[in-house]
Enzyme design. Structure first.
Site, mmCIF file in Angstrom:
data_model
loop_
_atom_site.group_PDB
_atom_site.id
_atom_site.type_symbol
_atom_site.label_atom_id
_atom_site.label_comp_id
_atom_site.label_asym_id
_atom_site.label_seq_id
_atom_site.Cartn_x
_atom_site.Cartn_y
_atom_site.Cartn_z
ATOM 1 N N ARG A 124 12.057 -4.124 9.544
ATOM 2 C CA ARG A 124 11.637 -3.120 10.537
ATOM 3 C C ARG A 124 11.482 -3.795 11.897
ATOM 4 N NH1 ARG A 124 6.867 0.118 7.653
ATOM 5 N NH2 ARG A 124 5.671 -1.107 9.126
ATOM 6 N N ARG B 142 -0.148 -9.367 13.408
ATOM 7 C CA ARG B 142 -0.694 -8.311 12.555
ATOM 8 C C ARG B 142 -1.610 -8.895 11.471
ATOM 9 N NH1 ARG B 142 4.145 -5.190 10.368
ATOM 10 N NH2 ARG B 142 2.594 -3.771 9.545
ATOM 11 N N ARG C 283 11.581 -6.959 5.171
ATOM 12 C CA ARG C 283 11.704 -5.507 5.351
ATOM 13 C C ARG C 283 12.689 -5.125 6.438
ATOM 14 N NH1 ARG C 283 5.719 -2.853 5.271
ATOM 15 N NH2 ARG C 283 5.787 -3.569 7.410
ATOM 16 N N LYS D 246 0.818 -1.213 0.000
ATOM 17 C CA LYS D 246 0.000 0.000 0.000
ATOM 18 C C LYS D 246 0.854 1.266 0.000
ATOM 19 C CE LYS D 246 -2.488 -0.688 3.647
ATOM 20 N NZ LYS D 246 -1.795 -1.869 4.155
ATOM 21 N N ARG E 240 -9.811 0.778 9.823
ATOM 22 C CA ARG E 240 -9.417 -0.620 9.977
ATOM 23 C C ARG E 240 -10.553 -1.476 10.517
ATOM 24 N NH1 ARG E 240 -3.795 -1.739 9.777
ATOM 25 N NH2 ARG E 240 -2.490 0.080 10.062
#
Length: 187
Positions: free
Chosen positions: A129, A140, A127, A13, A88
């Site tokens: 992170r 998540r 990623r 996104k 959400r």
């Protein structure tokens, strides 16, 4: 053009949002970016939000809704905006609908970026992170499935939902998105 962008963590996104806001000259409202900035700045809202984010949980509605309400008043939102990461939940969607109805500025379209779960996990794990540890990634994705996926039916019933295949190159995915958004942009 007022857009809600929905998709699971790792769907791309953020990458696609940048291309959308550049092409259509609208504001990019990423709740994730706003929350991370508030956390890093150690604002009271950011510290409160970080308690949830560090556990892989969604930040409570009241915090997010206050953040969005304030942001929509900014001058750069007058031409339109892309909401990325909000709403959400159904409760957030209803709060957004009420907010927009009071200003007579309804949503134009809701874009869903669809990516298979094994591909999401691969992307997120790569990623690096701090909030992309395997156990946090799993949490998540579970949170997305249980709390966010009901939004798809909510927006489908309002005839706002358009789904996009989120697998392929960045440009291939963007062309699919552009084909949808050009209808609403009058292009």
């Amino acid at each position: 053009m007022r857009i809600v962008f929905i998709g699971p963590p790792g769907a791309g996104k953020g990458t696609q949002a940048q291309k959308i806001v550049e092409r259509y000259m609208i504001a990019h409202l990423s709740t994730g970016d706003m929350l991370r900035a508030a956390r890093d700045a150690k604002t009271p809202l950011g510290l409160k939000a970080d308690e949830f984010m560090s556990r892989g949980e969604l930040v409570p509605d009241d915090i997010i809704i206050d953040l969005i309400r304030e942001r929509l008043q900014s001058p750069d939102c007058r031409r339109g905006y892309l909401l990325d990461g909000f709403p959400r939940t159904i409760a957030q969607a209803e709060a957004l609908d009420a907010m927009l109805a009071s200003q007579n500025t309804p949503l134009d379209v809701v874009l869903e970026l669809q990516v298979p779960e094994d591909e999401l996990f691969r992307r997120l794990a790569g990623r690096g992170r701090a909030d992309d540890k395997p156990e946090v990634i799993r949490q998540r994705l579970v949170a997305y499935r249980t709390q966010t996926e009901p939004l798809l039916d909510y927006y489908r019933r309002k005839n706002l939902l358009r789904s996009v295949d989120g697998v392929g190159t960045v440009d291939e995915i963007f062309e699919r998105i552009r084909a949808i958004l050009d209808e609403f942009a009058g292009a």
